[in-house]
Design an enzyme around this catalytic site. Structure first.
Site, PDB file in Angstrom:
ATOM      1  N   HIS A  36       0.833  -1.206   0.000  1.00 45.85           N
ATOM      2  CA  HIS A  36       0.000   0.000   0.000  1.00 45.85           C
ATOM      3  C   HIS A  36       0.863   1.249   0.000  1.00 45.85           C
ATOM      4  O   HIS A  36       1.591   1.513   0.957  1.00 45.85           O
ATOM      5  CB  HIS A  36      -0.911   0.016   1.225  1.00 45.85           C
ATOM      6  CG  HIS A  36      -2.013   1.010   1.145  1.00 45.85           C
ATOM      7  ND1 HIS A  36      -3.226   0.731   0.554  1.00 45.85           N
ATOM      8  CD2 HIS A  36      -2.096   2.295   1.555  1.00 45.85           C
ATOM      9  CE1 HIS A  36      -4.014   1.795   0.628  1.00 45.85           C
ATOM     10  NE2 HIS A  36      -3.342   2.770   1.224  1.00 45.85           N
ATOM     11  N   ASP A  38       0.404   5.496  -1.165  1.00 44.10           N
ATOM     12  CA  ASP A  38      -0.558   6.516  -1.578  1.00 44.10           C
ATOM     13  C   ASP A  38       0.041   7.618  -2.444  1.00 44.10           C
ATOM     14  O   ASP A  38      -0.510   8.723  -2.497  1.00 44.10           O
ATOM     15  CB  ASP A  38      -1.217   7.135  -0.344  1.00 44.10           C
ATOM     16  CG  ASP A  38      -2.371   6.310   0.175  1.00 44.10           C
ATOM     17  OD1 ASP A  38      -3.395   6.220  -0.524  1.00 44.10           O
ATOM     18  OD2 ASP A  38      -2.248   5.736   1.277  1.00 44.10           O
ATOM     19  N   GLU A 141      -8.833   1.387  -2.822  1.00 45.46           N
ATOM     20  CA  GLU A 141      -8.958   1.492  -1.365  1.00 45.46           C
ATOM     21  C   GLU A 141     -10.325   2.042  -0.980  1.00 45.46           C
ATOM     22  O   GLU A 141     -10.516   3.244  -0.861  1.00 45.46           O
ATOM     23  CB  GLU A 141      -7.856   2.386  -0.791  1.00 45.46           C
ATOM     24  CG  GLU A 141      -7.860   2.376   0.730  1.00 45.46           C
ATOM     25  CD  GLU A 141      -6.805   3.281   1.342  1.00 45.46           C
ATOM     26  OE1 GLU A 141      -6.544   3.121   2.541  1.00 45.46           O
ATOM     27  OE2 GLU A 141      -6.257   4.134   0.627  1.00 45.46           O
ATOM     28  N   HIS A 214      -9.054  -1.683   7.244  1.00 50.34           N
ATOM     29  CA  HIS A 214     -10.130  -0.697   7.430  1.00 50.34           C
ATOM     30  C   HIS A 214     -11.500  -1.298   7.751  1.00 50.34           C
ATOM     31  O   HIS A 214     -12.438  -0.535   7.968  1.00 50.34           O
ATOM     32  CB  HIS A 214     -10.282   0.216   6.204  1.00 50.34           C
ATOM     33  CG  HIS A 214      -9.252   1.285   6.092  1.00 50.34           C
ATOM     34  ND1 HIS A 214      -9.292   2.443   6.834  1.00 50.34           N
ATOM     35  CD2 HIS A 214      -8.139   1.377   5.324  1.00 50.34           C
ATOM     36  CE1 HIS A 214      -8.255   3.207   6.521  1.00 50.34           C
ATOM     37  NE2 HIS A 214      -7.526   2.574   5.616  1.00 50.34           N
TER      38      HIS A 214
END
EC number: 3.4.13.19
Length: 411
Positions: A36, A38, A141, A214
């Site tokens: 991951h 961003d 995401e 999440h």
């Protein structure tokens, strides 16, 4: 007795250099796959996705955790680039924003072909390793990006989505997010709704990794029990080490072990130390704990670089991965265990997901019920015709019953 006191600092320095050298040796053959990053969000936030802006040059890009020299220094050989759009886009322009972020990943790979190789499979990752490039994959995401549509989900797959995080920090109409466990969100689906179960089955059918970062604990457990393939937590850490609800509790880690799934450890300070400050050895504590509870096959890295405001001392950017590997080696991780965490575990899970896929199987088609959709700007095509059909069926039924009602009234 004290004449050799000066030797001890020298021994410590030499030992540190040994582990760092060993880390680099291992990573030359087995570079890290990060779950991951961003950077695409930073490209939107800083430049509105204008990659030809000279300030957006990824060779000289400043003010971010990630650029090309840092990726090279960190031996990053595979990266799931996060395609992220915030929760406030739900029921608004989430799909458009998602498509724009997928587009920026594609364009980034085309602009820097000497560095990035866009791939959509485990075989593609291995090819990128052979070519000395960063295998670049797309992870979407947040389940709000599919706008509760199986058709949108399939379209995103065609455009390269290879993992879907079922929620971000908001419920979708079909899955509950982690803030349910803190009391900051109300549970809606008690984990997964019937439509959420169809989403999981369709992701299995397509061969898309299911990401449980999440999500609520109930969603974690429901998905781990339902999925026909291993799943990932693309950027989550260990709850027993830091009691943040974004982390994975031990009972779920045991399910991770049973399903041969994967937890890719997040580097955000607040999920590592539960404070604003953290260090590299505390990150290693999370890796150690996951290895102890779920096994060495369950460990990976999902730094969340460029997606968080604070990262640990010693892990300031993506170039620092060799220092983390040196810390693991110092903590008696074997070379095989380290290689697993770097790449082999993710490749194993990805290959299992690909093997479980079945594109010849009929796709899931049943839409989410209209009354479960939010948003006031929606059209109801399909639903309205279905409702009209239902009214016609009720009309025919009542017409057929009319003679019987008349006869009964005459008795």
């Amino acid at each position: 007795m004290w004449s050799g006191w000066w030797l001890w600092p020298l021994v410590a320095v030499c030992t540190a250099d040994f582990f760092r050298d060993e880390a680099e040796r291992i990573m030359r053959d087995s570079p890290v796959i990060d779950g991951h990053n961003d950077l695409p969000w930073q490209l939107l936030d800083m430049f509105n996705n204008r990659l030809q802006d000279e300030r957006a040059n990824l060779t000289t890009l400043a003010g971010t955790h990630t650029n090309i020299p840092k990726l090279r220094a960190g031996f990053v050989g595979g990266q799931f680039w996060s395609v992220y759009t915030p929760c406030d886009t739900q029921n608004k322009d989430a799909v458009r924003r998602t498509l724009e972020q997928m587009d920026v990943v594609h364009r980034m790979c085309r602009m820097y072909p000497e560095t990035f190789l866009y791939v959509t499979s485990s075989a593609g990752i291995r090819q990128a390793f052979r070519e000395g490039k960063v295998a670049s994959l797309i992870g979407v995401e947040g389940g709000h990006s599919i706008d509760s549509s199986l058709g949108v989900l399939r379209a995103l797959y065609q455009l390269g989505m290879r993992y879907l995080t079922l929620t971000h920090s908001c419920n979708t109409p079909w899955a509950d997010n982690w803030l349910v466990d803190t009391g900051d969100s109300e549970p809606q689906s008690q984990g997964l709704s019937p439509f959420g179960q169809r989403v999981v089955k369709e992701l299995n059918r397509l061969g898309v990794l299911i990401d449980l970062a999440h999500v609520s604990v109930a969603t974690m457990k429901a998905t781990l029990q339902l999925s026909r393939a291993p799943v990932i937590f693309s950027h989550s850490s260990a709850y027993s080490v830091c009691a943040s609800r974004r982390n994975v509790p031990d009972d779920v880690l045991r399910l991770v072990k049973q399903t041969d799934s994967l937890v890719m450890v997040n580097f955000y300070n607040n999920y590592i130390s539960c404070t604003n400050k953290a260090n590299l050895s505390q990150v290693a504590d999370h890796l150690d704990h996951i290895k102890e509870v779920a096994g060495a096959r369950a460990v990976g890295f999902g730094g969340d670089f460029d997606g968080v405001p604070r990262v640990p001392e010693g892990l300031e950017d993506v170039s620092k991965y060799p220092d983390l590997i040196a810390e693991l080696l110092r903590g008696n991780w074997t070379e095989a265990e380290v290689k697993g965490a770097l790449a082999d575990n993710l490749l194993r899970v990805f290959e299992a997901v690909e093997q479980a896929s079945n594109l010849t199987q009929a796709p899931e088609e049943e839409p989410i019920p209209l009354d479960q959709l939010g948003g006031s700007c929606r059209t109801h095509y399909g639903y309205s015709s279905g409702a009209s059909s239902l009214h016609r069926h009720w009309g025919l039924l009542l017409a057929s019953l009319a003679p019987l009602v008349l006869c009964l009234s005459l008795l």
